[in-house]
Scaffold this motif. Sequence first.
Motif, mmCIF file in Angstrom:
data_model
loop_
_atom_site.group_PDB
_atom_site.id
_atom_site.type_symbol
_atom_site.label_atom_id
_atom_site.label_comp_id
_atom_site.label_asym_id
_atom_site.label_seq_id
_atom_site.Cartn_x
_atom_site.Cartn_y
_atom_site.Cartn_z
ATOM 1 N N TRP A 1 5.135 -12.995 5.174
ATOM 2 C CA TRP A 1 5.105 -11.539 5.286
ATOM 3 C C TRP A 1 6.440 -10.992 5.782
ATOM 4 O O TRP A 1 6.870 -9.905 5.364
ATOM 5 C CB TRP A 1 3.952 -11.116 6.196
ATOM 6 C CG TRP A 1 2.631 -11.444 5.581
ATOM 7 C CD1 TRP A 1 1.870 -12.553 5.811
ATOM 8 C CD2 TRP A 1 1.941 -10.679 4.590
ATOM 9 N NE1 TRP A 1 0.739 -12.522 5.035
ATOM 10 C CE2 TRP A 1 0.752 -11.392 4.285
ATOM 11 C CE3 TRP A 1 2.194 -9.480 3.952
ATOM 12 C CZ2 TRP A 1 -0.165 -10.918 3.347
ATOM 13 C CZ3 TRP A 1 1.277 -9.001 3.022
ATOM 14 C CH2 TRP A 1 0.110 -9.726 2.726
ATOM 15 N N ARG B 1 -1.322 -14.834 -3.328
ATOM 16 C CA ARG B 1 -2.250 -15.172 -2.254
ATOM 17 C C ARG B 1 -3.515 -15.807 -2.825
ATOM 18 O O ARG B 1 -3.991 -15.398 -3.893
ATOM 19 C CB ARG B 1 -2.670 -13.921 -1.474
ATOM 20 C CG ARG B 1 -1.653 -13.408 -0.504
ATOM 21 C CD ARG B 1 -2.209 -12.244 0.296
ATOM 22 N NE ARG B 1 -2.370 -11.050 -0.504
ATOM 23 C CZ ARG B 1 -3.089 -9.989 -0.137
ATOM 24 N NH1 ARG B 1 -3.748 -10.024 1.011
ATOM 25 N NH2 ARG B 1 -3.165 -8.925 -0.911
ATOM 26 N N GLY C 1 -6.239 -16.512 1.917
ATOM 27 C CA GLY C 1 -5.195 -15.972 2.779
ATOM 28 C C GLY C 1 -3.898 -16.740 2.700
ATOM 29 O O GLY C 1 -2.845 -16.215 3.077
ATOM 30 N N THR C 2 -3.934 -17.980 2.217
ATOM 31 C CA THR C 2 -2.698 -18.749 2.020
ATOM 32 C C THR C 2 -1.782 -17.980 1.082
ATOM 33 O O THR C 2 -2.222 -17.467 0.056
ATOM 34 C CB THR C 2 -3.008 -20.127 1.437
ATOM 35 O OG1 THR C 2 -3.904 -20.819 2.314
ATOM 36 C CG2 THR C 2 -1.749 -20.945 1.255
ATOM 37 N N ALA C 3 -0.496 -17.874 1.423
ATOM 38 C CA ALA C 3 0.387 -16.978 0.682
ATOM 39 C C ALA C 3 1.731 -17.627 0.378
ATOM 40 O O ALA C 3 2.172 -18.558 1.060
ATOM 41 C CB ALA C 3 0.590 -15.684 1.466
ATOM 42 N N ILE D 1 1.391 -22.184 -2.079
ATOM 43 C CA ILE D 1 -0.026 -21.952 -2.355
ATOM 44 C C ILE D 1 -0.812 -23.257 -2.375
ATOM 45 O O ILE D 1 -1.913 -23.345 -1.832
ATOM 46 C CB ILE D 1 -0.205 -21.219 -3.700
ATOM 47 C CG1 ILE D 1 0.275 -19.768 -3.570
ATOM 48 C CG2 ILE D 1 -1.661 -21.256 -4.164
ATOM 49 C CD1 ILE D 1 -0.533 -18.920 -2.624
ATOM 50 N N GLN E 1 -8.257 -9.759 4.388
ATOM 51 C CA GLN E 1 -7.467 -10.801 5.036
ATOM 52 C C GLN E 1 -7.267 -10.420 6.490
ATOM 53 O O GLN E 1 -6.618 -9.420 6.811
ATOM 54 C CB GLN E 1 -6.113 -10.991 4.356
ATOM 55 C CG GLN E 1 -5.298 -12.117 4.987
ATOM 56 C CD GLN E 1 -4.150 -12.592 4.131
ATOM 57 O OE1 GLN E 1 -3.921 -12.066 3.037
ATOM 58 N NE2 GLN E 1 -3.417 -13.582 4.597
#
Length: 370
Positions: free
Chosen positions: A5, A22, A35-37, A50, A187
């Motif tokens: 982020w 995501r 939520g893994t991004a 990912i 999320q």
Amino acid sequence: MTAVWEAVHRWSADGSRAALARVVDSSAAGPRAPGTAMAVSAAGRVVGSISGGCIDGELCARVPAVLDSGVPERIRYATGADALAPSLPCGGTLDVLVEPVDRSLRGVLPPLVASLRRGVPVALATVLTASAPGPGRHTLVPGPGGRVDLPVDDDALTQVRDLWAAGTTAPLDLVDRCGRELRVFLQSFPAPPRMLVFGADDFAAALTRMGHFLGYHVTLCDARPAFATAARFPAADEVVVSWPHEYLNAVSVTPSTVICVLTHDAKFEVPLLAAALRTEAGYIGALGSRRTHADRVRRLRAAGVTEAELARLAAPIGLDLGAETPEETAVSIAAEMVARCRGGTGARLRDVDSPIHRGGVGKPVPRVGV
């Protein structure tokens, strides 16, 4: 996670084009949780992952088309029969949303990243329904009483806030005010869990580094000001000079808190552990030999600690790794913490038949507003 982020925010502020991928849904056997991004810039810079490798390259190859069209794309990956096709060879399924960093996402990035930097809980709701793109696709979910800009009724909004308060990250099936189905990915970004380390020595220094690496908000506490200094513990978020049990009694302890007692001194250990074992902490461990622990147990019983409370104590602390150095001991302690908090056995994976990935097992997709 924060690094992804931060990268998206930085690129957006620089005017660079970028995309965000995501995981928005996964099966129990999937390699990564919702939520893994991963962030990918138009210049080819990548932050995050990912899948750990097996589909990351294919996702990066999709980014130029998503940036050119400006339209988010959802892709499902599963175990495929074609070994050359993008798939998950380890099993499971992943639903991945690839979206451009557009006006909608840029609008929530500054307050979202500010909350992450301060460790303030926040959540991001992203509308996944294809018929609802545009500037309002993303909205932050603030605390109780705050406005949530989703086209659903008050009861559904209350449930969304409750799910966020529980730390839920999952796709939600909602119904909008016109009775139409609306799928939203919620999320949650909870405050980081706390690690409280008591005792200022080389083992504590190694453990604070490990705690920071694992994403804990790490506090080092010791009553001796000459030993408890920020210079000696740079990985700690805070260094406190106080009698350990007095500090513990003054702070909030939740089931996500881990407490590690490395003091080697009964005058600190006994009142501290007596207080710790009566909290909701998810993990409480104490360093020392078996002889030291036998004396510790005798003193704790004399202090009124019950057998049920003593059963919660992980001591001698850590898993049997044959650790000798402070760094190896920190690995041993961290391994036991993860196993305890995640429901693992601590056994070698080659010797057990349980699933490797346990997140999401038995958790249905929440349905809200129906």
